[in-house]
Design a protein around this motif. Structure first.
Motif, PDB file in Angstrom:
ATOM      1  N   SER A 262      37.280  46.828  22.485  1.00 22.71           N
ATOM      2  CA  SER A 262      36.198  46.082  22.637  1.00 22.71           C
ATOM      3  C   SER A 262      34.675  46.226  21.377  1.00 22.71           C
ATOM      4  O   SER A 262      34.694  45.582  21.350  1.00 22.71           O
ATOM      5  N   CYS A 296      34.437  45.390  36.827  1.00 24.86           N
ATOM      6  CA  CYS A 296      33.146  45.421  36.517  1.00 24.86           C
ATOM      7  C   CYS A 296      32.699  46.622  37.075  1.00 24.86           C
ATOM      8  O   CYS A 296      30.972  46.789  36.698  1.00 24.86           O
ATOM      9  N   GLU A 298      32.498  49.581  37.216  1.00 29.45           N
ATOM     10  CA  GLU A 298      32.722  50.711  36.589  1.00 29.45           C
ATOM     11  C   GLU A 298      31.492  50.436  34.901  1.00 29.45           C
ATOM     12  O   GLU A 298      31.187  51.625  34.728  1.00 29.45           O
ATOM     13  N   TYR A 299      31.378  49.772  34.472  1.00 33.43           N
ATOM     14  CA  TYR A 299      30.694  49.146  33.598  1.00 33.43           C
ATOM     15  C   TYR A 299      29.227  49.315  33.816  1.00 33.43           C
ATOM     16  O   TYR A 299      29.504  50.606  32.386  1.00 33.43           O
ATOM     17  N   ASP A 300      28.532  50.419  34.985  1.00 32.21           N
ATOM     18  CA  ASP A 300      27.425  50.878  34.864  1.00 32.21           C
ATOM     19  C   ASP A 300      27.615  52.902  34.368  1.00 32.21           C
ATOM     20  O   ASP A 300      27.061  53.610  33.623  1.00 32.21           O
ATOM     21  N   TYR A 303      29.154  52.998  30.631  1.00 29.02           N
ATOM     22  CA  TYR A 303      27.663  52.393  29.930  1.00 29.02           C
ATOM     23  C   TYR A 303      26.825  53.659  29.769  1.00 29.02           C
ATOM     24  O   TYR A 303      26.419  54.343  28.728  1.00 29.02           O
ATOM     25  N   LYS A 337      22.965  45.817  26.088  1.00 24.06           N
ATOM     26  CA  LYS A 337      23.956  46.364  26.842  1.00 24.06           C
ATOM     27  C   LYS A 337      24.956  44.804  27.000  1.00 24.06           C
ATOM     28  O   LYS A 337      26.003  45.559  27.398  1.00 24.06           O
ATOM     29  N   PHE A 341      28.951  45.239  27.618  1.00 26.77           N
ATOM     30  CA  PHE A 341      29.165  44.881  29.138  1.00 26.77           C
ATOM     31  C   PHE A 341      30.610  43.538  28.833  1.00 26.77           C
ATOM     32  O   PHE A 341      31.182  43.219  29.379  1.00 26.77           O
ATOM     33  N   GLU A 342      30.228  42.533  28.061  1.00 23.62           N
ATOM     34  CA  GLU A 342      30.837  41.732  27.402  1.00 23.62           C
ATOM     35  C   GLU A 342      32.088  41.924  26.350  1.00 23.62           C
ATOM     36  O   GLU A 342      33.092  41.641  27.202  1.00 23.62           O
ATOM     37  N   LEU A 344      33.972  44.672  27.189  1.00 30.09           N
ATOM     38  CA  LEU A 344      34.503  45.481  28.000  1.00 30.09           C
ATOM     39  C   LEU A 344      34.820  44.066  29.037  1.00 30.09           C
ATOM     40  O   LEU A 344      36.612  44.107  29.796  1.00 30.09           O
ATOM     41  N   ASP A 345      34.387  43.372  29.065  1.00 26.46           N
ATOM     42  CA  ASP A 345      34.929  41.713  29.992  1.00 26.46           C
ATOM     43  C   ASP A 345      35.583  41.644  29.037  1.00 26.46           C
ATOM     44  O   ASP A 345      37.478  41.056  29.074  1.00 26.46           O
ATOM     45  N   ARG A 348      39.259  44.230  29.646  1.00 28.62           N
ATOM     46  CA  ARG A 348      39.857  43.183  30.333  1.00 28.62           C
ATOM     47  C   ARG A 348      40.829  42.283  30.625  1.00 28.62           C
ATOM     48  O   ARG A 348      41.890  42.129  30.962  1.00 28.62           O
TER      49      ARG A 348
END
Length: 353
Positions: A262, A296, A298-300, A303, A337, A341-342, A344-345, A348
């Motif tokens: 990441s 997705c 789990e992202y929050d 973070y 943020k 998140f991007e 983490l995308d 994945r």
């Protein structure tokens, strides 16, 4: 607090007696876990350390806890330890982290020596003076920076490691290569992980240790450039803490490797990390480290875990160490943020989730 650290490589039977000198054996305590008690403690046989001065804690990072710390303090207290006593931490990063914290705080501080027995402990945890325990589901939340009197390294201990634990340590070596220079990076990436050569490993280990030592020498208390050593750890610690919460503890090096995916993406996108080295590093990790499954959803939570990172300054921003290239370190980089998140995308997608 002590921030000078002597590092010696050699056979333990030679370098430990030299280090202990004329110190009374009755003043020495040894901390081990269940694994190093069985596999490594016999190396200290015949050195005269009383049997009841050996303190054994359960193995595994989930035991780097307040309860285990209290049990070490209690043993020291009930067996007559003083400020002039010495703690020998014989084990991996969990043992050296917890044992270093116990020694640094017992009677306001006693000397300690680290004898790392894992690759991760050897090139990372035992060096640099960071000590501590996990607390409240967060990695290394409580601790102090206080270097051991010395680090004694016998690479023969590394022959006892299974491949998973070897790779866990190697992830930190990958990080050291990325934050140093192309020569170190080339040494790291050309090492054959499928056929470990223990004859050439000591030179590679020493080179990796020196990367960390030089950074720590400049910034022992992590006010600035020492944050370079946290590359991969902002996301990596979030992954690790998430896994702990799911009762699915992962090896630290694996979490850092996933975190580097990441953070390499953020480095590539935000500060121009070169494409060739980007894919070289990504493929090295992907080929060797498996993955932590996340969605997705789990992202929050991830973070939120990142907001507890110790590099943050309490103003709501999440600060990363990013890289503009091999050795081009960008500390205190604020990342939004949406970009996290991007990343983490990207993690994945890279791992085929």
């Amino acid at each position: 607090m002590n921030n000078e650290q002597v590092i010696k490589l050699g056979k333990l039977e030679t370098i430990l007696p030299e280090e202990l000198g004329t110190r009374s054996k009755s003043s020495i305590f040894v901390l081990v876990d269940e694994n190093t008690q069985r596999l490594c403690l016999p190396k200290l046989a015949g050195m005269g350390i009383p049997e009841d001065h050996v303190i054994c804690i359960k193995a595994g990072d989930d035991n780097k806890s307040l309860e285990a710390l209290a049990s070490v303090w209690q043993h020291l207290c009930s067996h007559g330890a003083t400020r002039k006593s010495l703690m020998i931490n014989l084990g991996g990063g969990m043992v050296t982290d917890l044992g270093g914290f116990a020694a640094s705080t017992f009677k306001r501080g006693m000397d300690y020596i680290n004898i790392p027995t894992t690759l991760l402990g050897t090139i990372d945890a035992a060096v640099g003076g960071k000590t501590g325990i996990n607390f409240g589901g967060l990695k290394n939340e409580i601790g102090v920076i206080n270097s051991s009197q010395s680090v004694l390294i016998d690479v023969n201990f590394l022959r006892t490691l299974d491949k998973e634990n070897f790779l866990s340590g190697y992830a930190e070596m990958i990080k050291h290569g990325l934050i140093s220079n192309r020569e170190v990076w080339n040494h790291i990436t050309s090492y054959d992980l499928d056929h470990v050569d223990y004859d050439t490993l000591p030179a590679l280990v020493e080179e990796s240790i020196n990367v960390k030592r030089e950074v720590v020498k400049v910034d022992p208390t992590e006010k600035g450039i020492r944050k370079a050593l946290n590359f991969g750890h902002t996301v990596g610690h979030a992954f690790e803490s998430y896994a702990i919460q799911q009762n699915d503890t992962k090896l630290h090096g694996y979490a850092v490797a996933w975190g580097m995916i990441s953070e390499l993406y953020l480095s590539y996108k935000l500060v121009g990390f070169p494409k060739e080295e980007f894919y070289q590093a990504i493929n090295l990790i992907k080929e060797n480290y498996g993955s932590l499954y996340i969605t997705c959803k789990e992202y929050d939570l991830l973070y939120e875990l990142m907001t507890h990172d110790k590099k943050n300054e309490g103003d709501g921003r999440i600060l990363f160490t990013l890289l503009g290239g091999i050795g081009d370190i960008r500390i205190n980089t604020s990342v939004e943020k949406k970009d996290i998140f991007e990343s983490l995308d990207f993690y994945r997608d890279t791992m085929g989730m």
